[in-house]
Enzyme design. Structure first.
Site, PDB file in Angstrom:
ATOM      1  N   CYS A 210       0.793  -1.215   0.012  1.00 12.68           N
ATOM      2  CA  CYS A 210       0.048   0.056   0.021  1.00 12.68           C
ATOM      3  C   CYS A 210       0.976   1.323   0.063  1.00 12.68           C
ATOM      4  CB  CYS A 210      -0.881   0.078   1.270  1.00 12.68           C
ATOM      5  SG  CYS A 210      -1.948  -1.487   1.575  1.00 12.68           S
TER       6      CYS A 210
ATOM      7  N   CYS B 216      -2.880   4.871   2.831  1.00  8.73           N
ATOM      8  CA  CYS B 216      -4.037   4.069   2.595  1.00  8.73           C
ATOM      9  C   CYS B 216      -4.898   4.112   3.688  1.00  8.73           C
ATOM     10  CB  CYS B 216      -3.502   2.690   2.301  1.00  8.73           C
ATOM     11  SG  CYS B 216      -4.875   1.329   1.889  1.00  8.73           S
TER      12      CYS B 216
ATOM     13  N   CYS C  22      -2.364  -2.951  -3.616  1.00 11.72           N
ATOM     14  CA  CYS C  22      -3.904  -2.673  -2.825  1.00 11.72           C
ATOM     15  C   CYS C  22      -5.038  -2.552  -3.708  1.00 11.72           C
ATOM     16  CB  CYS C  22      -3.488  -1.955  -1.609  1.00 11.72           C
ATOM     17  SG  CYS C  22      -5.087  -1.146  -0.964  1.00 11.72           S
TER      18      CYS C  22
ATOM     19  N   CYS D 147      -6.010   1.538  -2.266  1.00  9.16           N
ATOM     20  CA  CYS D 147      -5.156   2.865  -2.653  1.00  9.16           C
ATOM     21  C   CYS D 147      -4.318   2.741  -3.909  1.00  9.16           C
ATOM     22  CB  CYS D 147      -4.049   3.258  -1.405  1.00  9.16           C
ATOM     23  SG  CYS D 147      -2.699   1.734  -1.321  1.00  9.16           S
TER      24      CYS D 147
END
Length: 190
Positions: A36, A40, A67, A70
């Site tokens: 991430c 995030c 992810c 994000c």
């Protein structure tokens, strides 16, 4: 390779979801295999499960995936790939309690979005998918015939014996005990 020790300012950025650090590093969560941006909004992981990366290529080289929330480096997994990852995880953990919130946290999507995408791709909700996996396992155990109905339900991951019996009867039109007796007789007749 990921940093061995997380610099304190990076850990603070992760905890605070600090957008100003997004271009400096990415972090991966070892337990989920997802990486991430520091900003995030996913659940803050345990510090011992975090790996720090300079860029997305470095994270992916260590088998982390981006992810969905994000979108580090702007990548987004196709819905089918995302659902494949979710079903793979469920297939390995079906006997444990699984909630939609837990799946959302693990796979970085809101529970509502995850449910909608999952149903669109598979034709069933995550709960229905989990029930089907558990029923398959229960049928296998019943056909083996060496556990009680309660033990079969527990081994397959059902939260209670009455729930197991009720769902089994609803889906297969018979009780687990009657199913076992029927399949047991067939085995003995051959």
């Amino acid at each position: 390779m990921a940093y061995e020790q997380i610099p304190e300012e990076y850990w603070t950025a992760i905890k605070d979801c600090d957008k100003s650090y997004d271009d400096l590093f990415l972090y991966g969560v070892k337990t989920t295999g997802i990486f991430c941006r520091p900003s995030c909004r996913s659940r803050v992981p345990h510090i011992g499960n975090v790996a720090i990366f300079k860029n997305a290529d470095q994270a992916m080289a260590e088998n982390f995936r981006p992810c969905k929330r994000c979108r580090p480096e702007g990548l987004s997994l196709p819905a089918e790939e995302w659902v494949k990852q979710i079903t793979g995880w469920i297939d390995q953990h079906y006997s444990s309690p699984i909630t939609l919130q837990q799946l959302g946290d693990l796979f970085h999507g809101s529970p509502y979005h995850l449910q909608r995408v999952f149903k669109r791709v598979t034709g069933k909700s995550p709960t229905e998918y989990i029930q089907d996996i558990r029923l398959e396992k229960a049928i296998y155990l019943l056909e083996a015939g060496d556990q009680s109905v309660a033990d079969v339900g527990a081994s397959a991951g059902f939260p209670s014996t009455p729930y197991f019996i009720s769902l089994f009867k609803k889906k297969l039109g018979t009780t687990p005990a009657a199913y076992r007796n029927k399949t047991g007789r067939k085995k003995n007749e051959h």
